[in-house]
Write a protein that holds these residues in place. Structure first.
Motif, PDB file in Angstrom:
ATOM      1  N   VAL A  99      29.675  51.229 -21.537  1.00 14.38           N
ATOM      2  CA  VAL A  99      28.902  51.326 -20.252  1.00 14.38           C
ATOM      3  C   VAL A  99      29.231  52.241 -19.227  1.00 14.38           C
ATOM      4  CG1 VAL A  99      28.582  50.047 -17.944  1.00 14.38           C
ATOM      5  CG2 VAL A  99      29.201  48.572 -20.122  1.00 14.38           C
ATOM      6  N   ILE A 100      28.054  52.900 -18.793  1.00 14.17           N
ATOM      7  CA  ILE A 100      28.278  54.180 -17.992  1.00 14.17           C
ATOM      8  C   ILE A 100      28.810  53.592 -16.714  1.00 14.17           C
ATOM      9  CG2 ILE A 100      27.033  55.944 -16.846  1.00 14.17           C
ATOM     10  CD1 ILE A 100      27.101  56.309 -19.672  1.00 14.17           C
ATOM     11  N   ASN A 110      23.869  49.413 -19.723  1.00 16.12           N
ATOM     12  CA  ASN A 110      23.244  50.601 -19.472  1.00 16.12           C
ATOM     13  C   ASN A 110      21.799  50.445 -19.344  1.00 16.12           C
ATOM     14  OD1 ASN A 110      25.626  52.055 -20.120  1.00 16.12           O
ATOM     15  ND2 ASN A 110      25.673  52.373 -21.959  1.00 16.12           N
ATOM     16  N   GLN A 155      31.805  58.220 -18.928  1.00  8.57           N
ATOM     17  CA  GLN A 155      32.178  56.963 -19.727  1.00  8.57           C
ATOM     18  C   GLN A 155      33.794  56.977 -19.911  1.00  8.57           C
ATOM     19  OE1 GLN A 155      30.971  57.601 -23.819  1.00  8.57           O
ATOM     20  NE2 GLN A 155      31.145  55.327 -24.131  1.00  8.57           N
ATOM     21  N   SER A 188      25.039  47.487 -25.307  1.00  6.09           N
ATOM     22  CA  SER A 188      24.317  48.440 -24.162  1.00  6.09           C
ATOM     23  C   SER A 188      23.421  47.826 -23.230  1.00  6.09           C
ATOM     24  CB  SER A 188      23.305  49.532 -25.030  1.00  6.09           C
ATOM     25  OG  SER A 188      24.136  49.963 -26.467  1.00  6.09           O
TER      26      SER A 188
END
Length: 655
Positions: free
Chosen positions: A278-279, A102, A354, A99
């Motif tokens: 990851v966005i 992000n 996503q 994460s």
């Protein structure tokens, strides 16, 4: 880099090594900053320079201090509450590692110029993970390792993390991008057990298959991407905003979309797979400007450019390596230079969501929603509230202007601009301060000027000196009958006095003033020295020698005569409009008489000065009795030069 990183370094170096060592480190690293601003941007090399200075002063290694700095940053940012952000990413250390990108994305509003690294996991097992680290900075590998060590200890409560560097290489020739593969060894059994239970539960559900078209109904702006990076399917609303154009299905995704985030990576299948947590932010290139993009003229060369083919496909070698992804310099993209703002229905749309891999169809689906700041942007995008997802609060967030607030971005841009202007003004202030100091020190000696700066009364600078040596040097032989002659005289005096000024610091002599054609200097004040007589003699000899070497106008024939005397004086700052550091007493008058009774090209010293010279160093001859106004007859001496130099000169001439 932002000042917070340097603040953490300063805080813990001072805490663990002391204030004195920190000041030495700052000076050794050539850092002009003593205080750092959290939101100010500083050069990336500053932290590596500080690490090198620490290593040299403490006899340690560069890598050890970079790792220490990484630990310091984690310990420091807890004061700002960022440790809570890390804890919220997941229950396990592996959740945090997946994460990190992000977290960096969410921090871009607070630190809009942050050049954060990126990372992803290529393998996870009970004994740890394999992590690939990518960065646009070189030299921060051990800094990153220090951060991981400290996060493991401070936030996840284990101290047995072991980090091994498996591979490292620059991603392109001449590029600063670096990519490193690490093996992180730690107890990862709880994470694996949790995910095993989750997989078993999903297998037991035995749900019937769901068509991909249904997912595109739930996400009307989504898209399905094949392994060769072509569009297999797109949502209904995405087709509507695209307009009346030929079918885009089967086209390369890079022809119609531009990858905005994560930054610094190519739009490839491997990147989508490994960055699944990851966005992503992808920008849709609208059809109204697409014709301008597909085929346009290069203004610099006049050649026709086909932008559709400007996205370079990865080589077979790169595609064959499932773990190591490369960062390439982004290809020129004319779409990137086009403003997202436009007229009705022409503004490009930014999609955020996503990437999820669907094994049944061997494709990736992009589950996304459009990023919209407020209602004013909807007409420019050709959208309406009914086009947005009925779930996920998309409509409510647009109504309230929460998502990606444009006003907030403007505020940050203005604040950043003010910061740049402030830094520019600070540099300008430093430049003018330096010029002011140089001007002040030319009128008043530095030790005396510093005392006045600290608030002392000018009268307190008045003090007596038991023994100083004063030199007077007069320029003789000038002829100024015409205006041209006067200009030549002024030019010559400037050249001669500038030459004399260069000798002052060399021999620890202070220039007092110039009055007309007379140059006055002193040694022994305001900084006492036992060698003051020798210092002024050295200056006088250099003056005689150097004035003959100057390239003066042909109409000017100048010689100098010098007089020196030693004795007590009183000195202090006099005047308000143009303050000067002046000397008073009989010694000044006597030194002036030594100059007026001297002869051209010679140095005359009093008996007092002659006695203070080191014996045997200078060749001197008595002049005899000389009448001095107000003093009567005085014994004086001619200083011919140093004995060594005179002996060498005699040898050369054969005398």
């Amino acid at each position: 880099m932002y000042g917070m990183l340097l603040e953490s370094v300063q805080h813990f170096v001072q805490l663990e090594y002391g204030e004195e060592l920190w000041l030495r480190v700052v000076q050794h690293a050539g850092c002009r900053h003593t205080v750092f601003n959290t939101h100010q941007v500083y050069p990336d090399t500053l932290i590596t320079d500080l690490a090198a200075a620490c290593a040299e002063i403490t006899q340690s290694t560069n890598d050890a201090f970079m790792q220490f700095f990484g630990r310091c940053f984690v310990r420091y940012f807890s004061n700002f509450g960022y440790d809570a952000t890390i804890k919220a990413t997941g229950r396990y250390f592996t959740d945090f590692l997946q994460s990190v990108d992000n977290i960096h994305m969410q921090m871009r509003f607070t630190y809009p110029k942050m050049q954060s690294p990126s990372m992803y996991l290529t393998h996870v097992d009970e004994n740890g993970v394999v992590l690939v680290y990518r960065s646009t900075r070189q030299g921060f590998t051990y800094y990153f390792m220090g951060q991981l060590f400290q996060i493991a200890v401070e936030i996840y409560g284990f101290d047995d993390l072991d980090i091994q560097m498996l591979e490292t290489h620059n991603t392109a020739s001449g590029s600063k991008n670096v990519q490193i593969k690490f093996r992180l060894n730690f107890d990862n059994r709880e994470y694996m057990a949790t995910h095993s239970k989750k997989n078993i539960f999903m297998e037991r559900l035995s749900l019937p298959p769901v068509p991909a078209e249904l997912l595109l109904e739930f996400f009307p702006f989504g898209m399905i991407i094949s392994k060769n990076m072509n569009l297999l399917g797109v949502g209904e609303k995405l087709l509507q905003v695209w307009g009346e154009t030929p079918a885009i299905l089967g086209d390369p995704v890079a022809r119609h979309f531009k990858l905005r985030r994560p930054k610094g990576i190519p739009f490839t299948w491997n990147n989508l797979i490994y960055l699944h947590s990851v966005i992503f932010e992808i920008e849709l290139i609208r059809n109204l400007i697409k014709s301008e993009i597909d085929e346009c003229i290069d203004r610099t060369t006049g050649e026709r450019i086909n932008v559709s083919n400007s996205y370079e496909k990865k080589s077979d070698k790169e595609d064959s390596d499932p773990e190591m992804l490369t960062i390439k310099p982004q290809q020129p993209n004319l779409a990137a230079s086009l403003d997202r703002r436009g007229s009705q229905g022409t503004r490009c749309i930014l999609l955020q969501g996503q990437m999820r891999y669907i094994e049944d169809i061997s494709a990736i689906i992009f589950l996304c929603s459009p990023l919209i700041n407020n209602l004013d942007e909807l007409p420019n995008m050709g959208l309406y509230l009914t086009d947005l997802n009925p779930h996920g609060l998309s409509r409510e967030m647009v109504m309230q202007g929460w998502q990606n607030c444009s006003r907030l971005e403007v505020m940050y841009e203005r604040a950043e601009q003010r910061s740049i202007e402030l830094e520019r003004n600070y540099d300008l202030l430093e430049s003018w301060k330096r010029r002011g100091d140089e001007l002040l020190y030319s009128m008043i000696p530095k030790p005396v000027a510093d005392r006045l700066r600290h608030g002392q009364n000018p009268l307190s600078t008045c003090e007596s000196f038991d023994s100083v040596s004063i030199l007077f040097c007069e320029l003789v032989g000038f002829n100024s009958d015409t205006i041209r002659d006067v200009m030549d005289v002024v030019t010559s005096m400037n050249s001669i006095f500038s030459c004399f000024d260069a000798l002052m610091d060399k021999f620890n002599v202070y220039k007092v003033e110039t009055v007309g054609q007379v140059y006055m200097a002193v040694s022994g004040a305001p900084e006492p020295t036992p060698d003051h007589a020798r210092n002024v003699i050295e200056v006088a000899l250099c003056q005689l020698r150097d004035v003959k070497k100057l390239d003066l106008p042909t109409t000017v024939h100048v010689e100098i005569r010098i007089g020196i005397h030693t004795g007590p004086v009183v000195a202090g700052v006099v005047g308000i409009k143009v303050p000067r550091y002046c000397f008073f007493g009989d010694t000044v008058n006597t030194a002036s008489r030594m100059q007026t009774t001297s002869e051209s090209g010679k140095i005359q010293v009093s008996n007092v000065t002659h006695k203070m010279l080191p014996p045997g160093l200078y060749n001197s001859i008595p002049r005899g009795k000389v009448y001095v106004k107000g003093k009567g007859d005085m014994d004086t001496f001619w200083i011919l030069g140093k004995k060594e130099e005179l002996a060498v000169e005699s040898t050369k001439t054969g005398i």
